[in-house]
Design a protein around this motif. Structure first.
Motif, PDB file in Angstrom:
ATOM      1  N   LYS A 188       0.837  -1.201   0.000  1.00 13.65           N
ATOM      2  CA  LYS A 188       0.000   0.000   0.000  1.00 13.65           C
ATOM      3  C   LYS A 188       0.866   1.243   0.000  1.00 13.65           C
ATOM      4  O   LYS A 188       1.845   1.338   0.743  1.00 13.65           O
ATOM      5  CB  LYS A 188      -0.902  -0.007   1.234  1.00 13.65           C
ATOM      6  N   LYS A 189       0.516   2.209  -0.860  1.00 16.31           N
ATOM      7  CA  LYS A 189       1.170   3.515  -0.885  1.00 16.31           C
ATOM      8  C   LYS A 189       0.098   4.579  -0.636  1.00 16.31           C
ATOM      9  O   LYS A 189      -0.914   4.620  -1.346  1.00 16.31           O
ATOM     10  CB  LYS A 189       1.849   3.764  -2.227  1.00 16.31           C
ATOM     11  N   ASP A 190       0.330   5.426   0.352  1.00 13.02           N
ATOM     12  CA  ASP A 190      -0.671   6.401   0.783  1.00 13.02           C
ATOM     13  C   ASP A 190      -0.076   7.806   0.692  1.00 13.02           C
ATOM     14  O   ASP A 190       0.976   8.076   1.269  1.00 13.02           O
ATOM     15  CB  ASP A 190      -1.082   6.078   2.225  1.00 13.02           C
ATOM     16  N   SER A 191      -0.714   8.663  -0.091  1.00  9.72           N
ATOM     17  CA  SER A 191      -0.245  10.048  -0.240  1.00  9.72           C
ATOM     18  C   SER A 191      -1.331  11.011   0.237  1.00  9.72           C
ATOM     19  O   SER A 191      -2.489  10.918  -0.204  1.00  9.72           O
ATOM     20  CB  SER A 191       0.097  10.348  -1.708  1.00  9.72           C
ATOM     21  N   VAL A 192      -0.968  11.931   1.137  1.00 14.03           N
ATOM     22  CA  VAL A 192      -1.876  12.985   1.596  1.00 14.03           C
ATOM     23  C   VAL A 192      -1.473  14.280   0.898  1.00 14.03           C
ATOM     24  O   VAL A 192      -0.316  14.715   0.993  1.00 14.03           O
ATOM     25  CB  VAL A 192      -1.807  13.156   3.124  1.00 14.03           C
ATOM     26  N   ILE A 193      -2.396  14.886   0.170  1.00  7.67           N
ATOM     27  CA  ILE A 193      -2.056  16.038  -0.667  1.00  7.67           C
ATOM     28  C   ILE A 193      -3.128  17.117  -0.530  1.00  7.67           C
ATOM     29  O   ILE A 193      -4.294  16.836  -0.212  1.00  7.67           O
ATOM     30  CB  ILE A 193      -1.924  15.631  -2.155  1.00  7.67           C
ATOM     31  N   THR A 194      -2.735  18.354  -0.764  1.00  6.91           N
ATOM     32  CA  THR A 194      -3.682  19.466  -0.751  1.00  6.91           C
ATOM     33  C   THR A 194      -3.572  20.232  -2.064  1.00  6.91           C
ATOM     34  O   THR A 194      -2.495  20.317  -2.657  1.00  6.91           O
ATOM     35  CB  THR A 194      -3.419  20.421   0.421  1.00  6.91           C
ATOM     36  N   GLY A 251      -6.756  24.542  -1.434  1.00  6.04           N
ATOM     37  CA  GLY A 251      -7.425  24.513  -0.143  1.00  6.04           C
ATOM     38  C   GLY A 251      -8.161  23.231   0.173  1.00  6.04           C
ATOM     39  O   GLY A 251      -8.743  23.095   1.254  1.00  6.04           O
ATOM     40  N   ASN A 252      -8.159  22.264  -0.749  1.00  2.00           N
ATOM     41  CA  ASN A 252      -8.827  20.982  -0.522  1.00  2.00           C
ATOM     42  C   ASN A 252      -7.800  19.895  -0.174  1.00  2.00           C
ATOM     43  O   ASN A 252      -6.676  19.901  -0.688  1.00  2.00           O
ATOM     44  CB  ASN A 252      -9.613  20.548  -1.764  1.00  2.00           C
ATOM     45  N   ARG A 253      -8.199  18.983   0.684  1.00  4.31           N
ATOM     46  CA  ARG A 253      -7.307  17.919   1.141  1.00  4.31           C
ATOM     47  C   ARG A 253      -7.756  16.584   0.533  1.00  4.31           C
ATOM     48  O   ARG A 253      -8.943  16.246   0.568  1.00  4.31           O
ATOM     49  CB  ARG A 253      -7.335  17.828   2.669  1.00  4.31           C
ATOM     50  N   TYR A 254      -6.792  15.839  -0.022  1.00  9.97           N
ATOM     51  CA  TYR A 254      -7.082  14.568  -0.679  1.00  9.97           C
ATOM     52  C   TYR A 254      -6.169  13.475  -0.118  1.00  9.97           C
ATOM     53  O   TYR A 254      -5.061  13.754   0.355  1.00  9.97           O
ATOM     54  CB  TYR A 254      -6.853  14.663  -2.192  1.00  9.97           C
ATOM     55  N   ARG A 255      -6.634  12.245  -0.241  1.00  7.13           N
ATOM     56  CA  ARG A 255      -5.778  11.078   0.030  1.00  7.13           C
ATOM     57  C   ARG A 255      -5.782  10.223  -1.224  1.00  7.13           C
ATOM     58  O   ARG A 255      -6.851   9.847  -1.749  1.00  7.13           O
ATOM     59  CB  ARG A 255      -6.281  10.276   1.224  1.00  7.13           C
ATOM     60  N   CYS A 257      -7.161   4.494  -5.758  1.00  6.69           N
ATOM     61  CA  CYS A 257      -8.378   5.125  -5.243  1.00  6.69           C
ATOM     62  C   CYS A 257      -8.022   6.479  -4.633  1.00  6.69           C
ATOM     63  O   CYS A 257      -6.958   6.633  -4.019  1.00  6.69           O
ATOM     64  CB  CYS A 257      -9.110   4.238  -4.242  1.00  6.69           C
ATOM     65  N   ILE A 258      -8.889   7.440  -4.875  1.00  8.30           N
ATOM     66  CA  ILE A 258      -8.651   8.833  -4.451  1.00  8.30           C
ATOM     67  C   ILE A 258      -9.880   9.331  -3.693  1.00  8.30           C
ATOM     68  O   ILE A 258     -11.017   9.172  -4.166  1.00  8.30           O
ATOM     69  CB  ILE A 258      -8.384   9.728  -5.672  1.00  8.30           C
ATOM     70  N   TYR A 259      -9.628   9.923  -2.529  1.00  8.52           N
ATOM     71  CA  TYR A 259     -10.712  10.428  -1.686  1.00  8.52           C
ATOM     72  C   TYR A 259     -10.524  11.917  -1.410  1.00  8.52           C
ATOM     73  O   TYR A 259      -9.403  12.383  -1.201  1.00  8.52           O
ATOM     74  CB  TYR A 259     -10.750   9.698  -0.348  1.00  8.52           C
TER      75      TYR A 259
END
Length: 265
Positions: free
Chosen positions: A138-144, A147-151, A187-189
């Motif tokens: 699993k590779k998990d990236s937290v990005i903005t 002004g919006n936050r995505y995983r 998958c992107i949230y």
């Protein structure tokens, strides 16, 4: 890039030669007497090591990762039918000796074993399949962005999809190794809202990678690279197993959930 083009051209030429060979041998009668003489275990003349076991119309190798292959003898030529059709011109054949020209034009000289214990060097089971990944990664990236936050997640899933890669021994003999391919899940949230979720396989790249390269390659990696106003950018790595020959393909997942392969920058 030049190296990749050269390799692709070589694969294409080999495939063309193989197709021509198939057409040329289709109407010939098999030499069953010569095939009967080949039954048994054959040792390399120089090292005295077991090289191949022939049972019926099948050749087994000592390397458990090399798949057994079907063979025929037509006139003065020894044919093997693996991932590729390969022909070897026979130099000499008797009940206890066998020599032939390899792909590299070396003369491979063999003699028949008289020791039953030599059979222990061979496995008559299916070839061992070589996994590139054994567990889900699993590779998990937290990005903005704006002004919006995505995983953004990437899951590398080992599969049971087999890929056959043709290799060549030091003597120039063709052998087939079998590998398991991978399936990538992106998958992107945004918060709890799923913007995109889908599996990516090698077949997604059929329109931009040559069939000959794709057939012997695996989808080995997937990385999130960046986010911009277009969407989420990824890079897929498609490689010939156990080699440095790879294709790097860009992917774009748009904010409305569309996947674009090799987008124009």
């Amino acid at each position: 890039m030049i190296r990749y083009i050269t390799i692709v051209l070589l694969i294409f030429l080999l495939a063309a030669c193989n197709n021509a060979q198939k057409q040329n041998i289709s109407g010939q009668s098999e030499d069953l007497t010569a095939k009967e003489l080949l039954q048994g275990i054959w040792l390399d003349d120089e090292s005295d090591n077991p090289l191949m076991l022939i049972k019926g119309d099948t050749i087994y190798y000592t390397d458990t990762q090399s798949a057994p292959v079907y063979f025929k003898i037509l006139k003065d030529t020894f044919y093997t039918y693996g991932n590729e059709l390969t022909r070897y011109l026979i130099d000499r054949q008797t009940e206890y000796s066998f020599s032939f020209h390899s792909i590299s034009d070396n003369i491979v000289k063999l003699h028949k074993s008289e020791d039953p214990n030599d059979s222990l060097a061979f496995s008559v089971k299916s070839a061992e399949v070589i996994p590139i990944y054994t567990d889900v990664t699993k590779k998990d990236s937290v990005i903005t962005h704006n002004g919006n936050r995505y995983r953004a997640y990437v899951y590398i899933n080992p599969s049971k999809i087999k890929v056959i890669k043709t290799t060549y021994s030091e003597d120039g003999m063709s052998m087939d190794n079998i590998y398991y391919d991978n399936i990538m899940h992106i998958c992107i949230y945004e918060g709890r809202t799923c913007l995109y979720a889908s599996d990516i396989t090698r077949q997604n790249f059929e329109k931009i990678i040559s069939p000959d390269f794709l057939q012997q390659s695996i989808l080995s990696d997937m990385d999130f690279k960046e986010i911009d106003n277009q969407g989420f950018h990824y890079q897929a790595t498609i490689c010939i197993p156990e080699s440095s020959v790879c294709n790097i393909i860009n992917l774009l997942v748009t904010f409305d959930g569309k996947l674009i392969i090799d987008p124009m920058k």
